[in-house]
Design a protein around this motif. Structure first.
Motif, PDB file in Angstrom:
ATOM      1  N   GLN A 244       0.817  -1.211   0.000  1.00 45.89           N
ATOM      2  CA  GLN A 244       0.000   0.000   0.000  1.00 45.89           C
ATOM      3  C   GLN A 244       0.852   1.263   0.000  1.00 45.89           C
ATOM      4  OE1 GLN A 244      -3.503   0.106  -0.196  1.00 45.89           O
ATOM      5  NE2 GLN A 244      -3.123  -2.029  -0.694  1.00 45.89           N
ATOM      6  N   LEU A 245       1.927   1.253   0.782  1.00 45.24           N
ATOM      7  CA  LEU A 245       2.804   2.420   0.828  1.00 45.24           C
ATOM      8  C   LEU A 245       3.486   2.650  -0.514  1.00 45.24           C
ATOM      9  CD1 LEU A 245       4.403   1.929   4.361  1.00 45.24           C
ATOM     10  CD2 LEU A 245       2.767   3.677   3.673  1.00 45.24           C
ATOM     11  N   THR A 246       3.861   1.563  -1.175  1.00 46.18           N
ATOM     12  CA  THR A 246       4.495   1.686  -2.493  1.00 46.18           C
ATOM     13  C   THR A 246       3.518   2.261  -3.508  1.00 46.18           C
ATOM     14  OG1 THR A 246       5.920  -0.216  -2.019  1.00 46.18           O
ATOM     15  CG2 THR A 246       5.675   0.435  -4.333  1.00 46.18           C
ATOM     16  N   LEU A 247       2.278   1.786  -3.468  1.00 46.12           N
ATOM     17  CA  LEU A 247       1.252   2.305  -4.382  1.00 46.12           C
ATOM     18  C   LEU A 247       0.988   3.789  -4.112  1.00 46.12           C
ATOM     19  CD1 LEU A 247      -1.337  -0.638  -4.384  1.00 46.12           C
ATOM     20  CD2 LEU A 247       0.335  -0.073  -6.160  1.00 46.12           C
ATOM     21  N   ALA A 248       1.016   4.183  -2.843  1.00 47.83           N
ATOM     22  CA  ALA A 248       0.818   5.590  -2.492  1.00 47.83           C
ATOM     23  C   ALA A 248       1.964   6.434  -3.043  1.00 47.83           C
ATOM     24  CB  ALA A 248       0.718   5.749  -0.980  1.00 47.83           C
ATOM     25  N   GLN A 249       3.181   5.925  -2.956  1.00 45.81           N
ATOM     26  CA  GLN A 249       4.335   6.643  -3.500  1.00 45.81           C
ATOM     27  C   GLN A 249       4.211   6.802  -5.016  1.00 45.81           C
ATOM     28  OE1 GLN A 249       7.805   4.418  -2.041  1.00 45.81           O
ATOM     29  NE2 GLN A 249       8.385   6.240  -0.884  1.00 45.81           N
ATOM     30  N   ILE A 250       3.759   5.746  -5.668  1.00 43.51           N
ATOM     31  CA  ILE A 250       3.585   5.802  -7.120  1.00 43.51           C
ATOM     32  C   ILE A 250       2.532   6.850  -7.482  1.00 43.51           C
ATOM     33  CG2 ILE A 250       2.814   4.507  -9.145  1.00 43.51           C
ATOM     34  CD1 ILE A 250       3.970   1.992  -7.828  1.00 43.51           C
ATOM     35  N   ALA A 251       1.440   6.872  -6.723  1.00 47.60           N
ATOM     36  CA  ALA A 251       0.371   7.842  -6.976  1.00 47.60           C
ATOM     37  C   ALA A 251       0.900   9.272  -6.855  1.00 47.60           C
ATOM     38  CB  ALA A 251      -0.785   7.618  -6.003  1.00 47.60           C
ATOM     39  N   ILE A 283      -5.618  12.326  -4.115  1.00 49.17           N
ATOM     40  CA  ILE A 283      -5.753  13.776  -4.334  1.00 49.17           C
ATOM     41  C   ILE A 283      -4.509  14.326  -5.015  1.00 49.17           C
ATOM     42  CG2 ILE A 283      -5.864  16.015  -3.145  1.00 49.17           C
ATOM     43  CD1 ILE A 283      -7.678  14.648  -1.065  1.00 49.17           C
ATOM     44  N   ILE A 284      -3.331  13.907  -4.565  1.00 54.21           N
ATOM     45  CA  ILE A 284      -2.094  14.394  -5.186  1.00 54.21           C
ATOM     46  C   ILE A 284      -1.953  13.852  -6.605  1.00 54.21           C
ATOM     47  CG2 ILE A 284       0.421  14.361  -5.056  1.00 54.21           C
ATOM     48  CD1 ILE A 284       0.234  14.402  -2.068  1.00 54.21           C
ATOM     49  N   GLU A 285      -2.354  12.588  -6.818  1.00 47.79           N
ATOM     50  CA  GLU A 285      -2.263  12.033  -8.165  1.00 47.79           C
ATOM     51  C   GLU A 285      -3.155  12.803  -9.137  1.00 47.79           C
ATOM     52  OE1 GLU A 285      -2.737   7.784 -10.610  1.00 47.79           O
ATOM     53  OE2 GLU A 285      -3.390   7.928  -8.510  1.00 47.79           O
ATOM     54  N   GLU A 286      -4.327  13.197  -8.689  1.00 43.25           N
ATOM     55  CA  GLU A 286      -5.267  13.879  -9.583  1.00 43.25           C
ATOM     56  C   GLU A 286      -5.073  15.393  -9.637  1.00 43.25           C
ATOM     57  OE1 GLU A 286      -8.967  10.675  -9.443  1.00 43.25           O
ATOM     58  OE2 GLU A 286      -9.244  12.677  -8.618  1.00 43.25           O
ATOM     59  N   TYR A 287      -4.630  15.973  -8.523  1.00 44.49           N
ATOM     60  CA  TYR A 287      -4.514  17.439  -8.467  1.00 44.49           C
ATOM     61  C   TYR A 287      -3.086  17.925  -8.231  1.00 44.49           C
ATOM     62  CZ  TYR A 287      -9.516  16.788  -8.058  1.00 44.49           C
ATOM     63  OH  TYR A 287     -10.815  16.395  -8.280  1.00 44.49           O
ATOM     64  N   GLY A 288      -2.147  16.982  -8.136  1.00 48.54           N
ATOM     65  CA  GLY A 288      -0.742  17.328  -8.042  1.00 48.54           C
ATOM     66  C   GLY A 288      -0.341  17.914  -6.698  1.00 48.54           C
ATOM     67  N   LEU A 289       0.920  18.327  -6.645  1.00 48.69           N
ATOM     68  CA  LEU A 289       1.421  18.947  -5.426  1.00 48.69           C
ATOM     69  C   LEU A 289       0.698  20.258  -5.136  1.00 48.69           C
ATOM     70  CD1 LEU A 289       5.262  18.311  -5.848  1.00 48.69           C
ATOM     71  CD2 LEU A 289       3.663  17.113  -4.330  1.00 48.69           C
TER      72      LEU A 289
END
Length: 401
Positions: A244-251, A283-289
């Motif tokens: 899960q943490l790896t997937l979050a990092q990828i996102a 949210i970061i994956e869709e709306y960025g930093l």
């Protein structure tokens, strides 16, 4: 509708921030709910969106109702509510419930409604009000540690111990926030440092047993151990624990600066908790930093306004009450974000007002309503001296303190 808006009292900035966070939540919740629908086969995206809308609508109803209650009433209500909360926490430990693929003794089902209720969220709010009441009572008085055991530390210990077996992170957060509130409330530092020292020793003993003999601890001890080991030594962690943490990092990496756009997340269908614990990654994956930074800004703004309300409050109880119930909201948000960016071990804490949840949204709204009640200038009058028995909730409720 105009009448409703005219009746909105308290800090308008807090009303605005809470409304903006709630409105924004529909976008990531609707997007991430595809995981529940197409991966878990649970309902429809529209159904989850409507459920989230209903929870928020009722939540704002709670805010409106609570913010109309005079602040001093919460003293008496805490005296009534604390024993009820302790009974509910004890009962919760006997009920096993499965939510989102997670089976634990954290929830009870509300009769006739069919909604799962996490009792620890209510307990944390009630405990903070109880402690604010006690710290107000001992203001400007010399007390001994022995005198504070029964009215302060015993209720805290009971709440924490009843939550700990199934929800370690919430119990730890409550302990930390109780110490912060006691510090701000003027509790004697020598006793406070003694409690901190005792806590450190107990935490060390707990970690020793956790890593050397986890079978001696509650059933979820294995999960706690795994999360701590994954955080400290990710290179040695099991692949399933890191998944899960790896997937979050990828996102986060996929989102970049400006993100992929609303609803265009790919990782939402792979992150098992994409609508709750890891919604910040979506949210970061869709709306960025930029989107993630904007969300952080609004939580910081909420924190700022909470501090302003506490500072401007005229009574000691109002000041401590605002800090006690308001600070945990922002603190929980920071922990959720820290987990997603791997600055903190996985805790299972949702993102307040954003994550798709159940009654946790209502408890957050109740806390916001209390803050708004304290920010109401008409109710926030100078303290007056009354001869009131503070162990009698009826006298406290009737007294203008």
């Amino acid at each position: 509708m105009k009448t409703v808006f005219k009746n909105l009292k308290g800090d308008k900035a807090i009303w605005g921030v809470v409304a903006l966070l709630a409105l924004f939540s529909f976008l990531p919740v609707y997007s991430a709910s595809t995981n529940l629908v197409y991966v878990n086969g649970d309902g429809t995206t529209l159904g989850h969106l409507v459920k989230h809308a209903v929870l928020l609508f009722l939540g704002f109803g709670i805010i409106y109702a609570v913010h109309r209650i005079p602040t001093h009433y919460f003293k008496g209500l805490s005296i009534i509510a604390l024993p009820i909360v302790l009974i509910l926490l004890g009962y919760t430990l006997t009920v096993e419930t499965e939510i989102g693929g997670v089976t634990a003794n954290r929830w009870i089902k509300i009769p006739f409604v069919g909604v799962n209720f996490q009792t620890s969220t209510l307990a944390s709010v009630v405990l903070m009000i109880w402690i604010a009441r006690y710290l107000t009572k001992i203001k400007d008085t010399q007390i001994t540690f022995k005198e504070s055991i029964l009215p302060l530390w015993l209720p805290t210990a009971l709440v924490v111990l009843l939550i700990l077996p199934e929800n370690f992170s919430t119990a730890a957060i409550i302990c930390f926030l109780v110490l912060v509130l006691c510090f701000l409330g003027g509790y004697p530092l020598k006793y406070l440092f003694a409690m901190v020292g005792t806590g450190i020793v107990l935490a060390g003993m707990f970690l020793f047993v956790l890593f050397k003999a986890p079978e001696a601890l509650p059933q979820r001890a294995g999960t706690w151990k795994s999360r701590i080991e994954t955080f400290i030594h990710p290179e040695q962690a099991d692949k399933d624990d890191l998944h899960q943490l790896t997937l979050a990092q990828i996102a986060i990496a996929e989102g970049g600066v400006v993100g992929k756009g609303a609803g265009k997340s790919v990782m939402k269908n792979m992150l098992s908790q994409s609508t709750s614990d890891f919604i910040f990654a979506i949210i970061i994956e869709e709306y960025g930093l930029l989107g993630g930074g904007a969300l952080l800004f609004f939580y910081l703004l909420l924190l700022f306004r909470i501090v302003v309300v506490a500072h401007s409050a005229k009574t000691v109880f109002s000041k401590l009450l605002v800090i006690g119930v308001g600070l945990p909201i922002v603190f929980q948000a920071f922990i959720n974000m820290a987990v997603v960016v791997q600055l903190f071990p996985v805790t299972g804490q949702p993102l307040p007002l954003i994550s798709m949840g159940g009654t946790s949204i209502w408890m957050t709204c109740m806390a916001i309503g209390i803050v708004l009640s304290a920010s109401n200038k008409k109710e926030n009058l100078e303290e007056q001296s009354y001869d009131i028995d503070e162990t009698n909730p009826l006298e406290v409720l009737s007294g203008q303190i």
